[in-house]
Design an enzyme around this catalytic site. Sequence first.
Site, PDB file in Angstrom:
ATOM      1  N   GLY A  46       0.988  -1.124  -0.103  1.00  0.00           N
ATOM      2  CA  GLY A  46      -0.184   0.125  -0.095  1.00  0.00           C
ATOM      3  C   GLY A  46       0.777   1.198   0.028  1.00  0.00           C
ATOM      4  O   GLY A  46       0.526   2.126  -0.717  1.00  0.00           O
ATOM      5  N   CYS A  47       1.907   1.391   0.650  1.00  0.00           N
ATOM      6  CA  CYS A  47       2.639   2.481   0.935  1.00  0.00           C
ATOM      7  C   CYS A  47       3.545   2.679  -0.452  1.00  0.00           C
ATOM      8  O   CYS A  47       3.793   3.715  -0.955  1.00  0.00           O
ATOM      9  CB  CYS A  47       3.621   2.125   2.170  1.00  0.00           C
ATOM     10  N   THR A  48       3.940   1.515  -0.887  1.00  0.00           N
ATOM     11  CA  THR A  48       4.476   1.538  -2.189  1.00  0.00           C
ATOM     12  C   THR A  48       3.820   2.381  -3.212  1.00  0.00           C
ATOM     13  O   THR A  48       4.157   3.142  -4.039  1.00  0.00           O
ATOM     14  CB  THR A  48       4.993   0.389  -2.746  1.00  0.00           C
ATOM     15  N   ALA A  51       3.202   6.058  -2.590  1.00  0.00           N
ATOM     16  CA  ALA A  51       4.699   6.929  -3.019  1.00  0.00           C
ATOM     17  C   ALA A  51       4.803   6.903  -4.483  1.00  0.00           C
ATOM     18  O   ALA A  51       5.155   7.743  -4.852  1.00  0.00           O
ATOM     19  CB  ALA A  51       5.635   5.980  -2.197  1.00  0.00           C
TER      20      ALA A  51
END
Length: 155
Positions: A46-48, A51
């Site tokens: 999710g964070c990838t 970003a």
Amino acid sequence: MSERLATGDTAPDFTLQDADGKPVSLADHRGRSTIVYFYPAALTPGCTKEACDFTDNLDVLAAAGYDVIGISPDKPEKLAKFREKESLQVTLASDPDRSVLTAYGAFGEKTMYGKTVTGVIRSTFVVDPDGRVAHAFYNVRATGHVAKLLRDLKV
């Protein structure tokens, strides 16, 4: 649980280390609008996604007068790996003691997979050129958040 920020509040200032161990301060962005987003952990799906979405839209945001800073509790070394692996262009900052996360109300109790846990609350703040919160978004979804943000900012 930390206090949540609202539109019109003064954005808490901070100086953190970036992925290269250099200081990054909100005060350095006075005079420009700054998007400060908080995410749980580098190198996770999710964070990838989030970003990469910010990186893909960085030129559009910059042209509209917005700088972008992503903050997580990860150490600078992990942020550097994240940046290199995903070819990220956004500024990534490290908040290992979670003091900035807490100041923004982006660390506390949340529900994850039906359980109450304590952790990073995925959140995004738009800070105006004078250092005030123009928008505060809590519990955002990683996928589609940047597109919604662009719509909300009319960019």
